[in-house]
Design a protein around this motif. Structure first.
Motif, PDB file in Angstrom:
ATOM      1  N   GLY A 202     -19.336  -4.185  28.726  1.00 21.22           N
ATOM      2  CA  GLY A 202     -19.821  -5.198  29.649  1.00 21.22           C
ATOM      3  C   GLY A 202     -21.134  -5.830  29.257  1.00 21.22           C
ATOM      4  N   GLY A 203     -21.509  -6.796  30.081  1.00 19.70           N
ATOM      5  CA  GLY A 203     -22.760  -7.498  29.884  1.00 19.70           C
ATOM      6  C   GLY A 203     -22.579  -8.811  29.150  1.00 19.70           C
ATOM      7  N   ASN A 204     -23.601  -9.617  29.222  1.00 22.61           N
ATOM      8  CA  ASN A 204     -23.566 -10.943  28.617  1.00 22.61           C
ATOM      9  C   ASN A 204     -24.697 -11.209  27.637  1.00 22.61           C
ATOM     10  N   THR A 205     -25.594 -10.234  27.439  1.00 26.39           N
ATOM     11  CA  THR A 205     -26.776 -10.511  26.634  1.00 26.39           C
ATOM     12  C   THR A 205     -26.949  -9.595  25.428  1.00 26.39           C
ATOM     13  N   TYR A 206     -26.614  -8.313  25.537  1.00 27.36           N
ATOM     14  CA  TYR A 206     -26.934  -7.364  24.466  1.00 27.36           C
ATOM     15  C   TYR A 206     -25.814  -7.345  23.436  1.00 27.36           C
ATOM     16  N   ASP A 207     -26.118  -7.783  22.228  1.00 27.03           N
ATOM     17  CA  ASP A 207     -25.114  -7.885  21.169  1.00 27.03           C
ATOM     18  C   ASP A 207     -25.086  -6.605  20.343  1.00 27.03           C
ATOM     19  N   SER A 208     -24.219  -5.670  20.732  1.00 30.83           N
ATOM     20  CA  SER A 208     -24.115  -4.392  20.029  1.00 30.83           C
ATOM     21  C   SER A 208     -23.547  -4.532  18.631  1.00 30.83           C
ATOM     22  N   THR A 209     -22.859  -5.623  18.347  1.00 32.05           N
ATOM     23  CA  THR A 209     -22.226  -5.774  17.031  1.00 32.05           C
ATOM     24  C   THR A 209     -23.240  -5.808  15.908  1.00 32.05           C
ATOM     25  N   ARG A 210     -24.511  -6.086  16.221  1.00 35.74           N
ATOM     26  CA  ARG A 210     -25.561  -6.074  15.193  1.00 35.74           C
ATOM     27  C   ARG A 210     -25.727  -4.689  14.588  1.00 35.74           C
ATOM     28  N   PHE A 211     -25.234  -3.674  15.298  1.00 30.06           N
ATOM     29  CA  PHE A 211     -25.432  -2.293  14.872  1.00 30.06           C
ATOM     30  C   PHE A 211     -24.150  -1.665  14.318  1.00 30.06           C
ATOM     31  N   TYR A 212     -23.177  -2.497  13.993  1.00 34.02           N
ATOM     32  CA  TYR A 212     -21.929  -1.975  13.428  1.00 34.02           C
ATOM     33  C   TYR A 212     -22.178  -1.544  11.986  1.00 34.02           C
ATOM     34  N   PRO A 213     -21.876  -0.281  11.641  1.00 34.72           N
ATOM     35  CA  PRO A 213     -22.240   0.239  10.319  1.00 34.72           C
ATOM     36  C   PRO A 213     -21.276  -0.081   9.191  1.00 34.72           C
ATOM     37  N   GLY A 214     -20.176  -0.757   9.473  1.00 32.14           N
ATOM     38  CA  GLY A 214     -19.252  -1.136   8.412  1.00 32.14           C
ATOM     39  C   GLY A 214     -17.954  -0.360   8.456  1.00 32.14           C
ATOM     40  N   ARG A 215     -16.899  -0.984   7.953  1.00 33.77           N
ATOM     41  CA  ARG A 215     -15.550  -0.423   8.083  1.00 33.77           C
ATOM     42  C   ARG A 215     -15.383   0.931   7.427  1.00 33.77           C
ATOM     43  N   ASP A 216     -16.070   1.166   6.322  1.00 27.11           N
ATOM     44  CA  ASP A 216     -15.899   2.432   5.616  1.00 27.11           C
ATOM     45  C   ASP A 216     -16.505   3.611   6.368  1.00 27.11           C
ATOM     46  N   TYR A 217     -17.279   3.352   7.397  1.00 27.03           N
ATOM     47  CA  TYR A 217     -17.997   4.410   8.112  1.00 27.03           C
ATOM     48  C   TYR A 217     -17.555   4.536   9.568  1.00 27.03           C
ATOM     49  N   VAL A 218     -16.494   3.848   9.931  1.00 20.02           N
ATOM     50  CA  VAL A 218     -16.016   3.843  11.320  1.00 20.02           C
ATOM     51  C   VAL A 218     -14.500   4.012  11.321  1.00 20.02           C
ATOM     52  N   ASP A 219     -14.008   4.864  12.235  1.00 18.72           N
ATOM     53  CA  ASP A 219     -12.567   5.041  12.395  1.00 18.72           C
ATOM     54  C   ASP A 219     -12.034   4.396  13.660  1.00 18.72           C
ATOM     55  N   TYR A 220     -12.841   4.381  14.708  1.00 18.40           N
ATOM     56  CA  TYR A 220     -12.451   3.771  15.977  1.00 18.40           C
ATOM     57  C   TYR A 220     -13.596   2.917  16.509  1.00 18.40           C
ATOM     58  N   VAL A 221     -13.240   1.828  17.165  1.00 19.87           N
ATOM     59  CA  VAL A 221     -14.197   1.081  17.977  1.00 19.87           C
ATOM     60  C   VAL A 221     -13.959   1.521  19.419  1.00 19.87           C
ATOM     61  N   GLY A 222     -14.880   2.325  19.939  1.00 17.80           N
ATOM     62  CA  GLY A 222     -14.718   2.923  21.251  1.00 17.80           C
ATOM     63  C   GLY A 222     -15.487   2.168  22.323  1.00 17.80           C
ATOM     64  N   VAL A 223     -14.927   2.143  23.517  1.00 16.39           N
ATOM     65  CA  VAL A 223     -15.548   1.467  24.660  1.00 16.39           C
ATOM     66  C   VAL A 223     -15.430   2.370  25.880  1.00 16.39           C
ATOM     67  N   ASP A 224     -16.554   2.648  26.533  1.00 16.31           N
ATOM     68  CA  ASP A 224     -16.560   3.364  27.798  1.00 16.31           C
ATOM     69  C   ASP A 224     -16.594   2.340  28.921  1.00 16.31           C
TER      70      ASP A 224
END
Length: 340
Positions: free
Chosen positions: A192-214
């Motif tokens: 949720g939300g309209n202002t905080y862009d969490s995607t700036r902190f995505y570490p890259g495909r080789d280091y992530v298995d799931y994109v999780g959302v609570d």
């Protein structure tokens, strides 16, 4: 307004002596999640014992596959050596989803994401990986720095470069431990939300298995919650629908995260989701409409949800999520998620 939920460290565990250190390596072996299963794996956070999980499964009418758990995190020893937690699930068939802190919460400790990015804390995560393997949990899903986009967490990032470099070090260090190559890492935001862009902190495909959302049934948007004292059944449904639209269609809502995960070539997860009967009234309470919409989202193959876990807990005094107490929603949950 950003609809901010809370994740709870509902922990009762202690720690013993540390495990021996392993030889480090800088080579990462990315893990590709199994995409063969079309239905999202069924999970829960409810308790700290296999008997409690089986009891929830009996109530829900289907077997639980994934179990969400958290460990103590006051000190580095808590993070590296969660022996009581590991023993609880040893020799069980569940796949374990662990909330893994990036920094301990003891304010007397001088810790930072920048120090983690330099490799100062590698030893603790190496030890944790060894412990996971030793207790038969080398395929655990790790929600490293879960809900980092909430400012209440100590690992809430300031500099994206530090967060990303630290995340990559942890993943590389843990997967280098023999037997830990199957560990999966869930990059897990709060919805949720309209202002905080969490995607700036995505570490890259080789280091992530799931994109999780609570995601929880909460809202501060106009015309949603709290319900007015005179709110009729029709009034409640209208407000629930507006709250769902806020959850789904806000700039960084569920629709956004589904599309983001697809662009990254990763499956989604829902490590925590649930109703919320809140003392401040900003939750929908017993809301079957939310259960219906979440089931629809989870069942839609376009969203590619690999696993989902309901947050079945009464978090006194902050409110209640339990389907067995919110009985209308509990009935609909069982009809949809465990059809006869």
């Amino acid at each position: 307004m950003v609809a901010v939920g809370l994740t709870y460290a509902l922990i009762h565990r202690g720690s013993d002596a540390p495990a021996p250190a392993a030889t480090p390596t800088s080579t990462i072996t990315p893990r590709t999640p199994n995409a063969a299963d079309k239905e999202a794996a069924f999970g829960v956070f409810c308790c700290w014992s296999p008997d409690g999980v089986r009891d929830f499964g009996d109530w829900a009418g289907r077997d639980v596959q994934y179990v969400v758990d958290f460990s103590l995190r006051r000190t580095w020893n808590d993070i590296a050596n969660p022996f009581d937690q590991l023993k609880s699930w040893q020799d069980e068939d569940y796949r374990i989803v662990f909330g893994l802190a990036m920094l301990p919460e003891d304010d007397s400790l001088d810790v930072s994401l920048a120090a983690g990015a330099r490799g100062d804390y590698d030893e603790y995560y190496r030890t944790l990986a060894q412990n996971l393997v030793a207790y038969g949990q080398g395929d655990a899903v790790l929600r490293l720095g879960w809900e980092f986009n909430l400012g209440s967490w100590r690992w809430h990032p300031g500099e994206a470069d530090d967060f990303i470099a630290y995340w990559r070090r942890v993943v590389t260090t843990m997967r280098a431990v023999p037997g830990a190559e199957g560990l999966a890492f869930d990059w897990n935001v709060n919805n949720g939300g309209n202002t905080y862009d969490s995607t700036r902190f995505y570490p890259g495909r080789d280091y992530v298995d799931y994109v999780g959302v609570d995601v929880y049934d909460i809202s501060w948007a106009k015309g949603t919650y709290p319900y007015p004292d005179t709110c009729s059944t029709t009034c409640r449904r209208q407000r629930q629908a507006k709250a769902w639209n806020d959850t789904y269609d806000s700039r960084y809502g569920l629709r956004f995260w589904s599309r983001f995960a697809a662009r990254q070539g990763k499956p989604m997860s829902l490590p925590e989701w649930g109703l919320w009967e809140r003392p401040d009234g900003h939750g929908g309470g017993d809301n079957p409409y939310f259960i219906e919409r979440m089931h629809e989202f989870i069942a839609d193959p376009a969203n590619n949800v690999a696993y989902q876990a309901y947050f079945e807990y009464d978090v006194k005094p902050d409110g209640n999520h339990r389907l067995r107490d919110l009985k209308n929603s509990g009935r609909v949950f069982r009809e949809l998620f465990a059809p006869s």
